[in-house]
Design a protein around this motif. Structure first.
Motif, short mmCIF file in Angstrom:
data_model
loop_
_atom_site.label_atom_id
_atom_site.label_comp_id
_atom_site.label_asym_id
_atom_site.label_seq_id
_atom_site.Cartn_x
_atom_site.Cartn_y
_atom_site.Cartn_z
N SER A 12 13.72 20.79 -48.17
CA SER A 12 12.49 21.45 -47.72
C SER A 12 12.77 22.81 -47.06
CB SER A 12 11.73 20.55 -46.76
OG SER A 12 12.56 20.18 -45.70
N LYS A 263 16.90 2.66 -47.56
CA LYS A 263 15.91 2.38 -46.50
C LYS A 263 14.71 1.61 -47.03
CE LYS A 263 16.64 6.70 -44.12
NZ LYS A 263 16.07 8.02 -43.86
N ASN A 308 8.33 9.04 -44.07
CA ASN A 308 8.70 9.92 -45.19
C ASN A 308 7.54 10.23 -46.12
OD1 ASN A 308 11.32 10.44 -44.48
ND2 ASN A 308 12.20 8.77 -45.68
N MET A 347 3.63 7.92 -54.42
CA MET A 347 4.08 6.51 -54.54
C MET A 347 5.37 6.26 -53.76
SD MET A 347 3.65 5.44 -58.51
CE MET A 347 4.93 6.47 -59.18
N LEU A 349 8.71 5.29 -53.69
CA LEU A 349 9.73 5.07 -54.71
C LEU A 349 10.79 4.06 -54.28
CD1 LEU A 349 9.97 8.80 -55.83
CD2 LEU A 349 8.78 6.95 -56.99
N1 COA Z 1 9.06 7.56 -51.87
C1 COA Z 1 10.05 7.17 -51.06
N2 COA Z 1 10.76 8.00 -50.30
C2 COA Z 1 10.44 9.30 -50.38
C3 COA Z 1 9.42 9.79 -51.21
C4 COA Z 1 8.70 8.86 -51.97
N3 COA Z 1 7.71 9.23 -52.76
N4 COA Z 1 9.35 11.12 -51.08
C5 COA Z 1 10.29 11.47 -50.18
N5 COA Z 1 10.97 10.37 -49.78
C6 COA Z 1 12.07 10.30 -48.82
C7 COA Z 1 13.38 10.84 -49.38
O1 COA Z 1 14.09 9.85 -50.07
C8 COA Z 1 14.08 11.25 -48.10
O2 COA Z 1 14.61 10.08 -47.54
P1 COA Z 1 15.72 10.08 -46.40
O3 COA Z 1 14.96 10.03 -45.11
O4 COA Z 1 16.49 8.84 -46.63
O5 COA Z 1 16.54 11.32 -46.57
C9 COA Z 1 12.94 11.73 -47.22
O6 COA Z 1 11.75 11.16 -47.75
C10 COA Z 1 12.78 13.21 -47.24
O7 COA Z 1 12.71 13.59 -48.60
P2 COA Z 1 13.44 14.87 -49.15
O8 COA Z 1 13.41 14.83 -50.64
O9 COA Z 1 14.74 15.05 -48.48
O10 COA Z 1 12.38 15.88 -48.55
P3 COA Z 1 12.02 17.29 -48.95
O11 COA Z 1 10.95 17.66 -47.99
O12 COA Z 1 13.24 18.10 -49.04
O13 COA Z 1 11.39 17.17 -50.45
C11 COA Z 1 9.77 16.32 -52.07
C12 COA Z 1 10.07 16.78 -50.64
C13 COA Z 1 8.33 15.84 -52.11
C14 COA Z 1 9.95 17.49 -53.06
C15 COA Z 1 10.74 15.21 -52.51
O14 COA Z 1 10.88 14.29 -51.45
C16 COA Z 1 10.28 14.44 -53.72
O15 COA Z 1 10.44 14.89 -54.85
N6 COA Z 1 9.70 13.23 -53.49
C17 COA Z 1 9.24 12.37 -54.54
C18 COA Z 1 7.84 12.71 -54.95
C19 COA Z 1 7.41 11.84 -56.10
O16 COA Z 1 7.88 12.02 -57.21
N7 COA Z 1 6.54 10.88 -55.83
C20 COA Z 1 6.16 9.93 -56.83
C21 COA Z 1 5.11 10.40 -57.75
S1 COA Z 1 3.52 10.31 -57.01
#
Ligand code: COA
Length: 569
Positions: A12, A263, A308, A347, A349
């Motif tokens: 981020s 987690k 998150n 969602m 994940l």
């Molecule tokens: N489900 C579960 N965990 C999630 C999540 C999700 N949809 N989105 C983010 N997280 C978690 C990450 O695994 C990370 O976990 P950590 O605490 O163990 O490090 C934490 O949230 C922070 O995410 P991170 O990717 O490091 O944050 P960011 O701010 O740099 O990036 C996004 C933000 C949204 C770009 C990225 O988290 C992402 O691509 N998330 C998935 C979005 C997605 O595809 N959702 C499903 C479709 S609706």
């Protein structure tokens, strides 16, 4: 200027700097720090004026910093050095902290200082601190450093520990022994600090249920008491553990020796033992609250600070029930507050990954979010506002856009795309909402680009209607003032009428049900079809598999190279 980022990931902070520097007119491209040879190749290809390292886990190769100015973003005050800067700042209860931009040289974090910005320390987790105060300070410091570099005559300040302005020091990597909780001695505030300084990573290692588990998502309990160290209650999916002077809620755990070593909510990890604990309801005085409603005059505020920003099936269903209840109250406006760190990331994940059938769990999850989005879009009696205190990603962006207004804290980020998750098509009525607000051409461009968006661009594209106030606390204050004055606006009845009329017109053109069916037909293929890309990408995301190359969407220098090769063929 031509600016190359060398970064461990497009996290981020890196995204925010990417957005801000592009808005300031710079040409920015990114290379992941995979190895020195790859970074050197990126430098050769792009010939940058300046290199910035927003998020690195190791030193930049000397072959790079000896030839180019490389600015390192260090999340610490002047003089602070070492890999656990924020962990120490939280554990040591620093009242002020900062971000320093320094020049790479042979000594890790020991280079000349180009800029440094300080802030008051909030009472939050390391991840919360990083997403809010650190990101904001880093943005200010990097913009300042870049302007100074561009001026050509700024002399960075050598690190001098005898200077009055240098109060930081070199600190080692924080080990689990320094984090460990002594349940027979530590009071609630100490326990919380130990959990928070390791949250999101690595988590504090502790013994629970006769095994080593990592703790996250800690919150104070106001009334329950018990024998220090004992598990004394459960609430929702969280567990309550007594301290010497109170108790703490632990929302999430990680068992690195388990089948699902990532987690998960405490209930999923503790299993049968969790069920034996006395269950208590959540209210303002006790329990683990992940959804709550408050009302001020004619405005209802629905909070949902899910860890998150991930929204599991049950969380969506509970939130929908609370939303329907809120709609039944005598209010003019409902504000969807999300949480201070994230509004929503779509969602859940991790829960999907841990389920018996990932396809079924994904299907249930997307339908539960869709049901919530539908309820928001179809709200007749109130005007709805999504208030983005923090970032939103993927489905979370479109869930926000389901509201009549999207108001955001200045500087938050949106990732209005799904494709990075293994070509996931996405739902949440995005095919209706994105085109409706951004227009057909922009919708196609946004989907193709797969890039993060800052609040300025999001406002231009009508993904956000208003962005104000960088400060998290002041944003909420100003938001409340704005919502309240909107209820008193003489045009309010007309605004509500207009929204109903627009909805009827849109529905007549193409019913929401049709959008949903079309989106879900594509999602069904993602979940149950022959192409496993979504399942592979989700696995990689949840297990944090390091990327082996930089995606071309952000590595502009490699796009150009690919094009040149294509042209030659
Ligand atoms: N489900 C579960 N965990 C999630 C999540 C999700 N949809 N989105 C983010 N997280 C978690 C990450 O695994 C990370 O976990 P950590 O605490 O163990 O490090 C934490 O949230 C922070 O995410 P991170 O990717 O490091 O944050 P960011 O701010 O740099 O990036 C996004 C933000 C949204 C770009 C990225 O988290 C992402 O691509 N998330 C998935 C979005 C997605 O595809 N959702 C499903 C479709 S609706």
């Amino acid at each position: 200027m031509r600016i190359l980022f060398i970064s461990h990931a497009f996290n981020s902070l890196t995204q925010r700097l990417f957005v801000e520097l592009r808005e300031a007119g710079h040409e920015v491209t990114i290379e992941f720090d995979i190895n020195a040879a790859v970074s050197l190749e990126a430098v050769e290809l792009f010939q940058p004026d300046l290199i910035i390292a927003p998020f690195l886990k190791r030193a930049i190769a000397a072959a790079i910093w000896t030839q180019h100015t490389c600015l390192i973003v260090h999340p610490g005050i002047r003089g602070d050095r070492g890999p656990s800067a924020l962990d120490w700042a939280i554990l040591n209860q620093e009242s002020q902290w900062g971000v320093t931009v320094l020049q790479a040289n042979a000594e890790m974090d020991g280079g000349d200082i180009w800029a440094s910005v300080e802030f008051d320390m909030p009472n939050t987790s390391k991840a919360g601190l990083y997403h809010n105060e650190v990101t904001q300070a880093a943005t200010e410091a990097v913009l300042l450093a870049v302007t100074r570099f561009e001026s050509g005559h700024f002399k960075p300040e050598p690190l001098d520990y005898s200077s009055r302005t240098v109060s930081g020091q070199l600190r080692p990597l924080m080990r689990q022994s320094e984090r460990s909780i002594h349940w027979q001695q530590d009071g609630t505030q100490t326990v919380l600090r130990k959990i928070r300084c390791a949250d999101g990573f690595p988590g504090v290692a502790d013994y629970l249920s006769h095994r080593e588990l990592f703790l996250y998502d800690g919150h104070p309990e106001k009334t329950l008491r018990g024998e220090p160290g004992e598990l004394i209650a459960r609430c929702g999916t969280a567990v309550c553990r007594a301290t010497t002077d109170g108790a703490v809620w632990i929302g999430h755990l990680r068992d690195k020796a388990a089948k699902h070593p990532f987690k998960l909510p405490a209930s999923s990890i503790l299993g049968a033992e969790f069920e034996t604990l006395p269950e208590i309801p959540a209210d303002a005085n006790s329990g683990y609250r992940d959804i709550w409603y408050e009302q001020e005059a004619e405005v209802g505020y629905l909070h949902f600070p899910f860890y998150n920003g991930a929204m599991g099936t049950q969380q969506c269903q509970r939130l929908r029930r609370e939303y329907i209840k809120a709609c039944g109250r005598d209010t003019k406006i409902i504000v969807l507050m999300g949480g201070p760190d994230y509004w929503s990331n779509g969602m859940h994940l991790n829960l999907i990954e841990a389920s018996e059938s990932a396809a079924d769990a994904s299907w249930e999850n997307i339908n539960a979010i869709n049901d919530l989005a539908l309820e928001i879009i179809n709200t007749d009696n109130q005007l709805t506002i999504a208030a983005l205190q923090g970032n939103a990603g993927a489905g979370g962006v479109f869930l926000a856009r389901a509201a009549d207004r999207v108001w955001a804290r200045k500087g938050i980020l949106m990732n209005p795309h799904y494709k990075d998750m293994g070509n996931l098509y996405g739902s949440e009525y995005w095919t209706y909402l994105l085109e409706r607000y951004a227009g057909k051409e922009n919708a196609a461009r946004i989907t193709r680009a797969r890039l993060p968006m800052g609040t300025t661009e999001a406002c231009t594209l009508r993904l956000i209607d208003n962005a104000f106030n960088h400060n998290p606390t002041s944003f909420v204050t100003e938001l409340k003032q704005k919502a309240r004055s909107l209820t008193m606006d003489s045009d309010f009845p007309a605004i509500l009428q207009q929204k109903l009329k627009q909805r009827l017109t849109d529905e007549a053109l193409k019913p929401l049900q049709q959008y949903r069916e079309e989106e879900l037909a594509r999602m069904r293929l993602n979940f149950y079809g022959f192409d496993p890309s979504y399942h592979v990408a989700r696995y990689n995301f949840v297990y944090k598999v390091a990327k082996s190359r930089t995606p071309l969407t952000i590595a502009a220098h490699r796009r150009t190279m690919r094009q040149t090769i294509k042209n030659r063929q």
